[in-house]
Every structure is written in C-alpha cells, then in structure tokens.
Design an enzyme around this catalytic site. Structure first.
Site, PDB file in Angstrom:
ATOM      1  CG  HIS A  47       2.412  -8.192  12.309  1.00 27.65           C
ATOM      2  ND1 HIS A  47       1.885  -8.904  11.250  1.00 27.65           N
ATOM      3  CD2 HIS A  47       3.239  -7.252  11.771  1.00 27.65           C
ATOM      4  CE1 HIS A  47       2.384  -8.405  10.115  1.00 27.65           C
ATOM      5  NE2 HIS A  47       3.196  -7.407  10.402  1.00 27.65           N
TER       6      HIS A  47
ATOM      7  NE  ARG B 242      -0.435  -0.349   4.951  1.00 31.62           N
ATOM      8  CZ  ARG B 242       0.579  -1.118   5.356  1.00 31.62           C
ATOM      9  NH1 ARG B 242       1.056  -2.074   4.581  1.00 31.62           N
ATOM     10  NH2 ARG B 242       1.125  -0.917   6.536  1.00 31.62           N
TER      11      ARG B 242
ATOM     12  CB  CYS C 114       5.515  -8.173   7.856  1.00 34.17           C
ATOM     13  SG  CYS C 114       6.311  -6.880   8.828  1.00 34.17           S
TER      14      CYS C 114
END
Ligand code: PCA
Length: 204
Positions: free
Chosen positions: A169, A90, A143
């Site tokens: 995370h 993004r 990630c």
C-alpha cells in the site's frame, strides 16, 4: 531474462488519480539488476476482473516475482505481510459491487502470509530516504480481496513465484485532495524502486 509482474490500480471512489497505477505504468519495461524485466498492469478496481487480467499476465510472462500495489490513507509505504480472507467493502468497487461480511475465497484458509520479508523491504525503502513500515492489515476492500487470491495462488510450492509475491500500500498524493497524510508521487516512485531493487537483489 527473468520477469517481475508489477500491478497498480485505476482511480476509484470518486478520485481522479491513483499513484499505484501511475507508478506501475511508468515502470513498465524497466530492467532491474540488468537481468529482470518489469511487466506492468494497471488493474480495474473490481477484484474478479483484476484477478482475471493478472492470471492471464502470469501465464504469459511467467514472473518470478509478483508485486501488487494500491493506494490507502497511510503516512508511509506499507509492504503488507498478510491477507485476511474476508471482505467487508465500505464503498462499491468500480463495477458497483459491495461485498459485505463474506469470505474472499470460501472454504479455505482465513489468513495467507507472504513469504517475502516485509521488514527488510521497509528498511530498504527507508534507506532511500522514504518513510516505510510493514503492515499486517491490507483492509477489507479490493486490495485485500485481490491479495488473498494472489497469496493463495503463490502459496503453491510449485508456482514459479511461490513465496515471492507481495502487496504494497502506498500513501495518497497531494493532488488527490481530501485529508492528509500525503506523499509526493516522485517519493512513492523512488520508494517502490528501492523495494523492487531490494526484493530482486541477486544472492550469488
Ligand atoms: N486501493 C484500494 C483498492 C484499489 C486501491 O488502490 C484498497 O486499498 O483496497
């Protein structure tokens, strides 16, 4: 002594902090259960460069466990149960690359699962008083891209860390600003130590 490779990431996307890299660096040299040495890496937020550094460290330290960490806007610590072999960044990574709608590793599986029990590890973190739950979606950014490479490498039965690699995370810390949720750095640190301790607990 056995070893565990622990990675975290540098800040990205305009942030000045990344708790994952800070905690990885702080835990470098820690010994778990008196017999497992943590080797830490703080990785650039650029999958190719991060993966090359990891491969070099894996060859050097021959870890029995590999735990990679990154920050995400989550309320709890999330051991990630799988990587999806698909990128849809993004924002640009820290090398300026944006990978849209393309596989992370072409011509291979769509999903890679960890062999680690993410429910057990989440329970161990909660037992230390820190909120945690398993997640099955590591996003579509660096990630998840990195986790695809990691699980692909350690899905080989002959690999020393076969089925003992994991991505986690962690929430943002309040000092990063922006919108909540946040968790204090010390709490994330405590939660990750609980996870690493449970992951490597001797079975004999
Ligand atoms: N989090 C990003 C990349 C680096 C990090 O710490 C992610 O969730 O993809």
């Amino acid at each position: 002594m056995d070893s565990l490779l622990l990675t975290g990431f540098e800040p990205f996307g305009g942030d000045s902090r990344n708790p994952s890299g800070e905690i990885a660096a702080a835990l470098d040299g820690t010994v778990l259960h008196g017999r497992i040495l943590i080797h830490s890496l703080v990785l650039p937020v650029a999958t190719h460069a991060a993966w090359q550094l990891t491969v070099t460290a894996v060859r050097r330290f021959k870890p029995r466990w590999i735990v990679a960490t990154g920050v995400a806007p989550r309320a709890t610590i999330n051991p990630e149960s799988q990587a999806v072999n698909w990128c849809d960044y993004r924002i640009p990574d820290n090398s300026g690359i944006v990978r849209r709608d393309q596989p992370s590793v072409p011509g291979t599986r769509r999903i890679y699962r960890t062999g680690v029990d993410t429910s057990n590890l989440s329970a161990a973190i909660r037992a230390a008083g820190i909120p945690a739950e398993p997640s099955d979606d590591a996003g579509r950014f660096v990630c998840n891209d990195f986790y695809t490479h990691l699980l692909r490498l350690t899905s080989r039965p002959t690999h020393r860390a076969s089925r003992r690699s994991l991505f986690v995370h962690v929430p943002k810390i309040p000092e990063m600003g922006g919108n909540p949720p946040f968790l204090p750095l010390a709490d994330i640190h405590r939660g990750l130590v609980a996870l690493l301790t449970a992951l490597t607990v001797p079975h004999d």
